[in-house]
Design a protein around this motif. Structure first.
Motif, PDB file in Angstrom:
ATOM      1  N   UNK A  24      12.912   2.443   3.563  1.00 55.79           N
ATOM      2  CA  UNK A  24      11.956   3.212   2.663  1.00 55.79           C
ATOM      3  C   UNK A  24      13.177   4.128   2.221  1.00 55.79           C
ATOM      4  N   UNK A  25      14.068   4.868   2.884  1.00 52.85           N
ATOM      5  CA  UNK A  25      15.167   5.834   2.666  1.00 52.85           C
ATOM      6  C   UNK A  25      15.985   5.303   1.561  1.00 52.85           C
ATOM      7  N   UNK A  26      15.902   3.986   1.324  1.00 52.67           N
ATOM      8  CA  UNK A  26      16.655   3.213   0.100  1.00 52.67           C
ATOM      9  C   UNK A  26      15.894   3.235  -1.223  1.00 52.67           C
ATOM     10  N   UNK A  27      14.688   3.620  -1.174  1.00 49.01           N
ATOM     11  CA  UNK A  27      13.885   3.765  -2.297  1.00 49.01           C
ATOM     12  C   UNK A  27      13.292   5.225  -2.998  1.00 49.01           C
ATOM     13  N   UNK A  28      13.824   6.053  -2.265  1.00 49.47           N
ATOM     14  CA  UNK A  28      13.643   7.553  -2.866  1.00 49.47           C
ATOM     15  C   UNK A  28      14.367   8.300  -2.039  1.00 49.47           C
ATOM     16  N   UNK A  82       3.161   4.690   3.955  1.00 51.86           N
ATOM     17  CA  UNK A  82       3.948   6.045   3.513  1.00 51.86           C
ATOM     18  C   UNK A  82       4.111   6.109   2.228  1.00 51.86           C
ATOM     19  N   UNK A  83       4.844   5.068   1.830  1.00 51.54           N
ATOM     20  CA  UNK A  83       5.184   5.129   0.508  1.00 51.54           C
ATOM     21  C   UNK A  83       4.334   4.600  -0.682  1.00 51.54           C
ATOM     22  N   UNK A  84       3.361   4.177  -0.163  1.00 49.33           N
ATOM     23  CA  UNK A  84       2.197   4.133  -1.172  1.00 49.33           C
ATOM     24  C   UNK A  84       1.549   5.142  -1.751  1.00 49.33           C
ATOM     25  N   UNK A  85       1.701   6.241  -1.182  1.00 46.56           N
ATOM     26  CA  UNK A  85       1.242   7.738  -1.358  1.00 46.56           C
ATOM     27  C   UNK A  85       2.259   8.320  -2.226  1.00 46.56           C
ATOM     28  N   UNK A  86       1.662   9.153  -3.224  1.00 41.26           N
ATOM     29  CA  UNK A  86       2.334   9.685  -4.172  1.00 41.26           C
ATOM     30  C   UNK A  86       3.256  11.046  -3.712  1.00 41.26           C
ATOM     31  N   UNK A  87       2.806  11.476  -2.448  1.00 39.36           N
ATOM     32  CA  UNK A  87       3.117  12.744  -2.004  1.00 39.36           C
ATOM     33  C   UNK A  87       2.280  13.878  -2.233  1.00 39.36           C
ATOM     34  N   UNK A  88       1.455  13.876  -3.110  1.00 34.97           N
ATOM     35  CA  UNK A  88       0.260  14.872  -3.480  1.00 34.97           C
ATOM     36  C   UNK A  88      -0.595  15.373  -2.325  1.00 34.97           C
ATOM     37  N   UNK A  89      -0.934  16.519  -2.432  1.00 34.95           N
ATOM     38  CA  UNK A  89      -1.856  16.909  -1.240  1.00 34.95           C
ATOM     39  C   UNK A  89      -3.157  16.088  -0.952  1.00 34.95           C
ATOM     40  N   UNK A  90      -3.645  15.848   0.041  1.00 38.87           N
ATOM     41  CA  UNK A  90      -4.814  14.783   0.528  1.00 38.87           C
ATOM     42  C   UNK A  90      -6.149  15.979  -0.244  1.00 38.87           C
ATOM     43  N   UNK A  91      -6.242  15.516  -1.573  1.00 43.41           N
ATOM     44  CA  UNK A  91      -7.436  16.338  -2.399  1.00 43.41           C
ATOM     45  C   UNK A  91      -8.787  16.004  -1.581  1.00 43.41           C
ATOM     46  N   UNK A  92      -8.907  14.998  -1.248  1.00 47.86           N
ATOM     47  CA  UNK A  92     -10.262  14.474  -0.856  1.00 47.86           C
ATOM     48  C   UNK A  92     -10.404  15.254   0.734  1.00 47.86           C
ATOM     49  N   UNK A  93      -9.497  15.260   1.408  1.00 45.12           N
ATOM     50  CA  UNK A  93      -9.512  16.021   2.948  1.00 45.12           C
ATOM     51  C   UNK A  93      -9.692  17.405   2.530  1.00 45.12           C
ATOM     52  N   UNK A  94      -9.098  17.882   1.631  1.00 47.96           N
ATOM     53  CA  UNK A  94      -9.177  19.410   1.436  1.00 47.96           C
ATOM     54  C   UNK A  94     -10.142  20.041   0.791  1.00 47.96           C
ATOM     55  N   UNK A  95     -10.777  19.102  -0.099  1.00 50.61           N
ATOM     56  CA  UNK A  95     -11.733  19.730  -1.108  1.00 50.61           C
ATOM     57  C   UNK A  95     -13.261  19.293  -0.612  1.00 50.61           C
ATOM     58  N   UNK A  96     -13.302  18.011  -0.005  1.00 49.86           N
ATOM     59  CA  UNK A  96     -14.579  17.529   0.372  1.00 49.86           C
ATOM     60  C   UNK A  96     -14.660  17.600   2.076  1.00 49.86           C
TER      61      UNK A  96
END
Ligand SMILES: NC(=O)c1ccc[n+]([C@@H]2O[C@H](COP(=O)([O-])OP(=O)(O)OC[C@H]3O[C@@H](n4cnc5c(N)ncnc54)[C@H](O)[C@@H]3O)[C@@H](O)[C@H]2O)c1
Length: 281
Positions: free
Chosen positions: A155-159, A259-273
């Motif tokens: 995956x280190x070859x993809x980003x 791991x690389x399916x995620x955008x790297x954004x915060x886990x909004x759902x866990x944090x807000x809900x």
């Protein structure tokens, strides 16, 4: 040797019966797991590593359970050694059908701190080796009427990763070389693909994966919530090497627990809900 895969189900028997498979970096980790997997599915194996004692032990273990296996001490960053290895596989087993160019090393540091020799060594072991393996194998695969090559990228070859730029550059080269080589040889019935592992528990990566500051970050970032096992990458490599992948060439199979399916954004759902079942909670 067990004929079971990582999940305890039968490894599936005979996809590599009568096939000759060459694996580099076979003394440990992903390479050793792949060697066992190919053997469990009937292959004759030529195993290579700079760790002569380690790779001989893996070959002995496989040989003892009836699959045919030989080993040869090889530094994959030296074309002459890779060519001699490939020739030995052909002479010993009568031909060559599959090559798993898997040997590799890591590299750590930001650009101003990377030793020039370390940068070159990363490319020699991680990139040049893959080209050498293909260069040496392709005439023999042609002679068989076709075959399959699987390269270990990452995956280190993809980003990009923080502190891994030499490794990122090297594995990125493996990814795009794999695509180019695949289209060059597609009409010769030679398929060339790569696996892109995420964090996998091996000699190479376990110290980083289990580091006290790193482990909790991975626990949050990996959707499946755990690092992978070498056998889980070996299963993907075996698929790509087998006729089950007969219409697959130039592909990267990512094996990373999401791991690389995620955008790297915060886990909004866990944090807000609040979400006990989700990563990052
Ligand atoms: N473990 C991970 O998290 C991970 C993730 C992505 C990619 N990878 C890649 O997977 C491949 C296998 O690594 P692993 O995790 O199984 O590590 P590992 O250290 O367990 O196995 C690598 C093997 O390659 C051998 N090797 C190193 N340099 C060599 C050389 N010059 N010539 C011949 N053999 C050599 C080592 O002796 C070792 O047996 C590497 O290409 C690595 O970059 C690993």
């Amino acid at each position: 040797m067990s004929n079971q895969n990582a999940h305890g189900s039968p490894a599936g028997g005979t996809r590599f019966a009568g096939k000759v498979v060459l694996v580099t970096g076979a003394a440990s980790g992903i390479g050793a797991a792949a060697a066992r997997r190919f053997a469990a599915e009937g292959a004759s194996l030529m195993l290579a590593d700079v760790n002569a004692a380690g790779v001989a032990e893996v070959a002995r273990e496989i040989d003892a359970s009836s699959a045919r296996a030989a080993s040869r001490e090889t530094d994959v960053s030296d074309f002459a050694q890779v060519e001699a290895l490939t020739t030995e596989a052909v002479e010993r087993f009568g031909g060559l059908d599959v090559v798993f160019n898997n040997a590799g090393i890591g590299a750590f540091g930001k650009t101003p701190d990377i030793d020039i020799a370390a940068w070159h060594r990363t490319f020699e072991v991680d990139v040049h080796s893959v080209f050498y393996g293909c260069r040496a194998a392709i005439p023999h695969l042609r002679a068989r009427g076709g075959g399959a090559i699987v390269n270990t990228a990452s995956i280190s070859g993809l980003g990009g990763d923080y502190g891994l730029s030499a490794y990122n550059a090297a594995k990125g080269a493996v990814v795009n070389y794999t695509r180019a080589a695949a289209i060059e040889h597609a009409r010769e019935n030679i398929r060339i693909n790569a696996v892109c592992p995420g964090p996998i528990e091996t000699t190479l990566a376990t110290p980083l994966i289990r580091h006290e500051r790193v482990a909790p970050e991975y626990a949050k970032a990996i959707p499946m919530g755990r690092p992978g096992r070498a056998e889980e990458v070996a299963a993907a490599a075996a698929f790509l090497a087998s006729n089950d992948a007969s219409y697959v060439t130039g592909a990267m199979i990512v094996v990373d627990g999401g791991l690389t399916a995620a955008t790297g954004q915060p886990n909004f759902h866990a944090l807000l809900v609040g979400d006990a079942d989700s990563s990052g909670s």
